[in-house]
Scaffold this motif. Structure first.
Motif, PDB file in Angstrom:
ATOM      1  N   MET A   1     -79.501 -83.188 -56.439  1.00 21.48           N
ATOM      2  CA  MET A   1     -78.061 -82.903 -56.042  1.00 21.48           C
ATOM      3  C   MET A   1     -78.056 -83.692 -54.487  1.00 21.48           C
ATOM      4  O   MET A   1     -76.825 -83.394 -54.050  1.00 21.48           O
ATOM      5  N   ILE A   2     -79.147 -84.019 -53.692  1.00 17.28           N
ATOM      6  CA  ILE A   2     -78.743 -84.534 -52.684  1.00 17.28           C
ATOM      7  C   ILE A   2     -77.721 -85.726 -52.622  1.00 17.28           C
ATOM      8  O   ILE A   2     -77.001 -86.145 -51.537  1.00 17.28           O
ATOM      9  N   ILE A   3     -77.789 -86.508 -53.843  1.00 19.74           N
ATOM     10  CA  ILE A   3     -77.078 -87.771 -54.048  1.00 19.74           C
ATOM     11  C   ILE A   3     -75.549 -87.332 -53.742  1.00 19.74           C
ATOM     12  O   ILE A   3     -74.807 -87.919 -53.189  1.00 19.74           O
ATOM     13  N   PRO A   4     -75.049 -86.404 -54.658  1.00 17.16           N
ATOM     14  CA  PRO A   4     -73.618 -86.061 -54.457  1.00 17.16           C
ATOM     15  C   PRO A   4     -73.351 -85.628 -53.066  1.00 17.16           C
ATOM     16  O   PRO A   4     -72.075 -85.496 -52.721  1.00 17.16           O
ATOM     17  N   LEU A   5     -74.230 -84.717 -52.497  1.00 17.86           N
ATOM     18  CA  LEU A   5     -74.083 -84.365 -51.251  1.00 17.86           C
ATOM     19  C   LEU A   5     -73.889 -85.368 -50.217  1.00 17.86           C
ATOM     20  O   LEU A   5     -73.158 -85.191 -49.265  1.00 17.86           O
ATOM     21  N   LEU A   6     -74.542 -86.449 -50.441  1.00 22.93           N
ATOM     22  CA  LEU A   6     -74.429 -87.631 -49.432  1.00 22.93           C
ATOM     23  C   LEU A   6     -73.094 -88.309 -49.960  1.00 22.93           C
ATOM     24  O   LEU A   6     -72.420 -89.050 -49.086  1.00 22.93           O
ATOM     25  N   TYR A   7     -72.806 -88.481 -51.246  1.00 26.22           N
ATOM     26  CA  TYR A   7     -71.702 -89.286 -51.589  1.00 26.22           C
ATOM     27  C   TYR A   7     -70.349 -88.543 -51.249  1.00 26.22           C
ATOM     28  O   TYR A   7     -69.317 -89.107 -50.691  1.00 26.22           O
TER      29      TYR A   7
ATOM     30  N   PRO B   1     -69.225 -86.595 -48.823  1.00 21.85           N
ATOM     31  CA  PRO B   1     -68.545 -86.906 -47.352  1.00 21.85           C
ATOM     32  C   PRO B   1     -68.127 -88.444 -47.343  1.00 21.85           C
ATOM     33  O   PRO B   1     -67.182 -88.520 -46.625  1.00 21.85           O
ATOM     34  N   VAL B   2     -68.879 -89.029 -47.665  1.00 18.02           N
ATOM     35  CA  VAL B   2     -68.493 -90.694 -47.637  1.00 18.02           C
ATOM     36  C   VAL B   2     -67.254 -90.878 -48.439  1.00 18.02           C
ATOM     37  O   VAL B   2     -66.250 -91.563 -47.566  1.00 18.02           O
ATOM     38  N   ALA B   3     -67.186 -90.186 -49.590  1.00 17.66           N
ATOM     39  CA  ALA B   3     -65.764 -90.575 -50.426  1.00 17.66           C
ATOM     40  C   ALA B   3     -64.638 -90.016 -49.598  1.00 17.66           C
ATOM     41  O   ALA B   3     -63.716 -90.580 -49.640  1.00 17.66           O
ATOM     42  N   LEU B   4     -64.737 -88.851 -48.760  1.00 19.07           N
ATOM     43  CA  LEU B   4     -63.817 -88.260 -48.074  1.00 19.07           C
ATOM     44  C   LEU B   4     -63.572 -88.976 -46.612  1.00 19.07           C
ATOM     45  O   LEU B   4     -62.792 -88.359 -45.857  1.00 19.07           O
ATOM     46  N   HIS B   5     -64.205 -89.909 -46.421  1.00 24.85           N
ATOM     47  CA  HIS B   5     -64.186 -90.728 -45.503  1.00 24.85           C
ATOM     48  C   HIS B   5     -64.672 -89.905 -44.222  1.00 24.85           C
ATOM     49  O   HIS B   5     -64.071 -90.041 -42.843  1.00 24.85           O
ATOM     50  N   GLN B   6     -65.650 -89.214 -44.299  1.00 19.19           N
ATOM     51  CA  GLN B   6     -66.398 -88.222 -43.171  1.00 19.19           C
ATOM     52  C   GLN B   6     -67.932 -88.373 -43.406  1.00 19.19           C
ATOM     53  O   GLN B   6     -68.478 -87.489 -43.589  1.00 19.19           O
ATOM     54  N   PRO B   7     -68.362 -89.676 -43.043  1.00 21.11           N
ATOM     55  CA  PRO B   7     -69.779 -89.949 -43.385  1.00 21.11           C
ATOM     56  C   PRO B   7     -70.566 -89.274 -42.252  1.00 21.11           C
ATOM     57  O   PRO B   7     -71.595 -89.068 -42.838  1.00 21.11           O
ATOM     58  N   SER B   8     -70.115 -88.843 -41.092  1.00 20.49           N
ATOM     59  CA  SER B   8     -70.914 -88.079 -40.362  1.00 20.49           C
ATOM     60  C   SER B   8     -71.361 -86.676 -40.910  1.00 20.49           C
ATOM     61  O   SER B   8     -72.105 -85.983 -40.220  1.00 20.49           O
ATOM     62  N   SER B   9     -70.798 -86.142 -41.585  1.00 21.90           N
ATOM     63  CA  SER B   9     -70.953 -84.964 -42.469  1.00 21.90           C
ATOM     64  C   SER B   9     -71.908 -84.894 -43.533  1.00 21.90           C
ATOM     65  O   SER B   9     -72.308 -83.770 -43.794  1.00 21.90           O
ATOM     66  N   SER B  10     -72.482 -86.040 -43.984  1.00 25.64           N
ATOM     67  CA  SER B  10     -73.318 -86.127 -44.972  1.00 25.64           C
ATOM     68  C   SER B  10     -74.538 -85.393 -44.716  1.00 25.64           C
ATOM     69  O   SER B  10     -75.167 -84.696 -45.349  1.00 25.64           O
ATOM     70  N   TYR B  11     -75.199 -85.648 -43.501  1.00 31.88           N
ATOM     71  CA  TYR B  11     -76.414 -85.311 -43.142  1.00 31.88           C
ATOM     72  C   TYR B  11     -76.476 -83.694 -43.079  1.00 31.88           C
ATOM     73  O   TYR B  11     -77.193 -82.973 -43.809  1.00 31.88           O
ATOM     74  N   LEU B  12     -75.249 -83.125 -42.577  1.00 31.53           N
ATOM     75  CA  LEU B  12     -75.388 -81.577 -42.484  1.00 31.53           C
ATOM     76  C   LEU B  12     -75.061 -80.982 -43.566  1.00 31.53           C
ATOM     77  O   LEU B  12     -75.318 -79.752 -43.895  1.00 31.53           O
TER      78      LEU B  12
ATOM     79  N   ILE C   1     -66.648 -79.369 -42.519  1.00 34.09           N
ATOM     80  CA  ILE C   1     -66.388 -80.206 -43.751  1.00 34.09           C
ATOM     81  C   ILE C   1     -67.954 -80.202 -44.456  1.00 34.09           C
ATOM     82  O   ILE C   1     -68.012 -79.794 -45.528  1.00 34.09           O
ATOM     83  N   SER C   2     -69.096 -80.428 -43.826  1.00 35.17           N
ATOM     84  CA  SER C   2     -70.315 -80.281 -44.093  1.00 35.17           C
ATOM     85  C   SER C   2     -70.760 -78.765 -44.644  1.00 35.17           C
ATOM     86  O   SER C   2     -71.395 -78.719 -45.690  1.00 35.17           O
ATOM     87  N   THR C   3     -70.273 -77.905 -43.943  1.00 32.84           N
ATOM     88  CA  THR C   3     -70.666 -76.437 -44.424  1.00 32.84           C
ATOM     89  C   THR C   3     -70.083 -76.077 -45.353  1.00 32.84           C
ATOM     90  O   THR C   3     -70.577 -75.451 -46.174  1.00 32.84           O
ATOM     91  N   LEU C   4     -68.771 -76.554 -45.657  1.00 32.78           N
ATOM     92  CA  LEU C   4     -67.946 -76.138 -46.767  1.00 32.78           C
ATOM     93  C   LEU C   4     -68.586 -76.698 -48.141  1.00 32.78           C
ATOM     94  O   LEU C   4     -68.861 -76.238 -48.985  1.00 32.78           O
ATOM     95  N   ILE C   5     -68.833 -78.193 -47.738  1.00 28.11           N
ATOM     96  CA  ILE C   5     -69.384 -78.912 -49.051  1.00 28.11           C
ATOM     97  C   ILE C   5     -70.946 -78.437 -49.352  1.00 28.11           C
ATOM     98  O   ILE C   5     -71.157 -77.914 -50.461  1.00 28.11           O
ATOM     99  N   GLY C   6     -71.652 -78.091 -48.367  1.00 27.87           N
ATOM    100  CA  GLY C   6     -73.042 -77.739 -48.544  1.00 27.87           C
ATOM    101  C   GLY C   6     -73.195 -76.368 -48.977  1.00 27.87           C
ATOM    102  O   GLY C   6     -73.890 -76.020 -49.817  1.00 27.87           O
ATOM    103  N   GLY C   7     -72.379 -75.511 -48.432  1.00 29.02           N
ATOM    104  CA  GLY C   7     -72.143 -74.163 -48.704  1.00 29.02           C
ATOM    105  C   GLY C   7     -71.760 -73.711 -50.137  1.00 29.02           C
ATOM    106  O   GLY C   7     -72.360 -73.077 -50.897  1.00 29.02           O
TER     107      GLY C   7
END
Length: 405
Positions: free
Chosen positions: A93-99, A101-112, A58-64
Motif C-alpha cells: 500500500m506504500i506504493i499508491p500512498l506515494l503515487y 500525492p504526486v498525481a495530485l501535484h502535491q509531492p511534499s505530501s507523500s511522506y506524511l 492532503i497527506s492526513t486525508l489520503i493516509g487517514g
C-alpha cells in the motif's frame, strides 16, 4: 547564546492550545497528533504555515482514509496469526500512498501520507473501532494545523504607517559576502505582508537585483542602475525609465567604436534587461557575458552593426569594461557629450573598471514621486546609509513602520 525567537514562543502557545481543545472535547482524540501538527506547521511566515498546513491536510486525508479502510479490512477478515500477510499488504500500500500525492501535484505530501497510514494500520490494529480512530486521527491533525496558522497570523493591534514610503539603500540589507541572509528575508516579507511600502535604491542592473530578491513579495519597489529605472515588483512592471536620446547614444557609440571601444548597450523592457553588443572588446567583457548569459532577467542580442541595423529601442545605459590605462582616453570622448550624459565607474578587479553611461538628467526624486502617486502615499522617509549591519537596518525599518518618523 541565541535568543528565544517568536517562532519558538508561538510554537509553545499553539501546542498549549491543542491541549486546551483536547480538554474541551472531553479528552476525546489523541492530543499528541495535534501538537505534532502544530509544531510542524509553525513557520517563520504565515504564508509558509498555510502552505505547510495544506500539505499536512492532503497527506492526513489520503493516509487517514486509506488507513481506516485497511484497518477495518484487517479487523474484519484477518486474525493475529496472519501477521506476515497483513504486513505484506501494508508494504504494498506504500506504493499508491506515494503515487497519489504526486498525481495530485502535491509531492511534499507523500511522506506524511505514509506516516499517517502506518500510524493507523500498524500502531492501532487492536483498537475497537477503525472508523472512530481514523476520524479522530484526521481531526486531531486538522486542529493542530489550524491552531498553528491562527497563532502565527495573530498580531496585537498597533498602528502601521502604510501611508509612508520608506526609502533605503539596498546595500544595507546585504551581508559582507554581498548576499541577503534568511533572517533579513523573513523580516522584509513580514513587513511587506503587513502593508509596508518599501523602496530600495541600488546601482545594480535589473537581472542582478532580481537574483537577490527571490522569495520576497509584497509592495516592494526598486530604483536601479543609479536612478535610471524604477521597478514595482508587486505589479512586475517598470513604471519609470530614463532613456538616452537616440541621436546621442548612436553618436557616442560611433565615437567609442572609432577608438575600438565596444560597449554593451542596455535596454529595459518587460522586467528584462536586454544587452545589445557587436563584439567583445576584451576578455573581461567576454567573461561578464559568459557569467550572465544563462541567468534569468537578462537577454543578450548580438549584432553585426548596431548603427546600420537601425536598432529602434529605448536605451537606458551603455557599459564599458576598461583597463585603467584606457580611462583617460575614454573620458576625453565622454566629455564631448557631458551635457547629454553622465557616467559612473566601479572597480571590477585590480586592473579593470566598469564604466556605465547614463542620461544626464537622472532625477531619482521624480521616480520616488511617481511611485508615491501610483500608490497614493502621502510622505517619504529616507533611511541613511549609516547602519553597520543588516540587523540594525531591520530594526530601523521596524521602528519607522510601527512608530513613524
Amino acid at each position: 547564546m541565541p535568543k528565544v525567537g517568536m517562532r519558538m514562543v508561538k510554537s509553545a502557545i499553539a501546542v498549549f492550545l491543542c491541549f486546551v481543545v483536547f480538554i474541551i472535547r472531553g479528552n476525546n482524540g489523541i492530543p499528541f497528533y495535534s501538537a505534532i501538527a502544530a509544531v510542524l506547521c509553525m513557520q517563520p511566515e504565515v504564508s509558509d504555515s498555510m502552505s505547510k498546513g495544506k500539505s499536512r491536510i492532503i497527506s492526513t486525508l489520503i493516509g487517514g482514509c486509506l488507513g481506516m479502510v485497511m484497518l477495518y479490512f484487517f479487523q474484519t477478515y484477518f486474525t493475529y496469526q496472519q501477521d506476515f500477510l497483513r504486513y505484506t499488504i501494508i508494504s504494498i500500500m506504500i506504493i499508491p500512498l506515494l503515487y497519489i500525492p504526486v498525481a495530485l501535484h502535491q509531492p511534499s505530501s507523500s511522506y506524511l501520507s505514509c506516516v499517517v497510514f502506518l500510524s493507523i494500520t500498524v500502531s492501532h490494529i487492536g483498537d475497537q473501532s477503525a472508523f472512530i480512530f481514523g476520524c479522530n486521527r484526521i481531526l486531531d491533525t486538522l486542529i493542530g494545523i489550524f491552531l498553528a496558522i491562527f497563532v502565527n497570523a495573530f498580531h496585537l493591534p498597533h498602528k502601521k504607517h502604510t501611508e509612508l514610503l520608506i526609502e533605503m539603500p539596498f546595500s544595507m540589507l546585504l551581508e559582507a559576502n554581498g548576499k541577503m541572509n534568511t533572517y533579513t528575508k523573513i523580516h522584509i516579507n513580514q513587513f511587506l505582508e503587513n502593508g509596508m511600502n518599501l523602496l530600495l535604491t541600488s546601482s545594480k542592473t535589473p537581472d542582478e537585483a532580481l537574483s537577490f530578491l527571490m522569495g520576497l513579495r509584497g509592495k516592494l519597489g526598486m530604483i536601479l542602475m543609479d536612478g535610471v529605472v524604477g521597478f514595482d515588483l508587486k505589479n512586475k512592471d517598470a513604471y519609470a525609465i530614463h532613456t538616452l536620446e537616440k541621436e546621442v547614444w548612436k553618436s557616442l557609440y560611433l565615437s567609442l567604436r572609432a577608438e575600438n571601444y565596444l560597449p554593451f548597450v542596455y535596454e529595459v523592457r518587460d522586467m528584462l534587461l536586454y544587452a545589445h553588443y557587436e563584439h567583445f572588446q576584451n576578455e573581461v567583457m567576454k567573461q561578464m557575458y559568459m557569467s550572465k548569459r544563462k541567468k534569468d532577467g537578462i537577454v543578450y542580442n548580438a549584432h553585426q552593426n548596431l548603427i546600420s541595423e537601425e536598432l529602434d529601442v529605448s536605451i537606458v545605459a551603455m557599459e564599458l569594461y576598461l583597463c585603467k590605462e584606457e580611462m583617460q582616453q575614454v573620458h576625453k570622448i565622454l566629455s564631448q557629450y557631458q551635457k547629454q550624459i553622465t557616467w559612473v565607474q566601479y572597480p571590477y578587479d585590480e586592473q579593470y573598471v566598469v564604466l556605465r553611461i547614463y542620461p544626464s538628467e537622472i532625477a531619482e526624486k521624480d521616480i520616488v514621486s511617481m511611485l508615491c502617486k501610483k500608490r497614493k502615499l502621502s510622505d517619504v522617509y529616507r533611511i541613511s546609509n549609516d547602519k553597520t549591519t543588516s540587523k540594525e537596518a531591520i530594526r530601523e525599518l521596524k521602528h519607522v513602520f510601527y512608530k513613524g518618523k
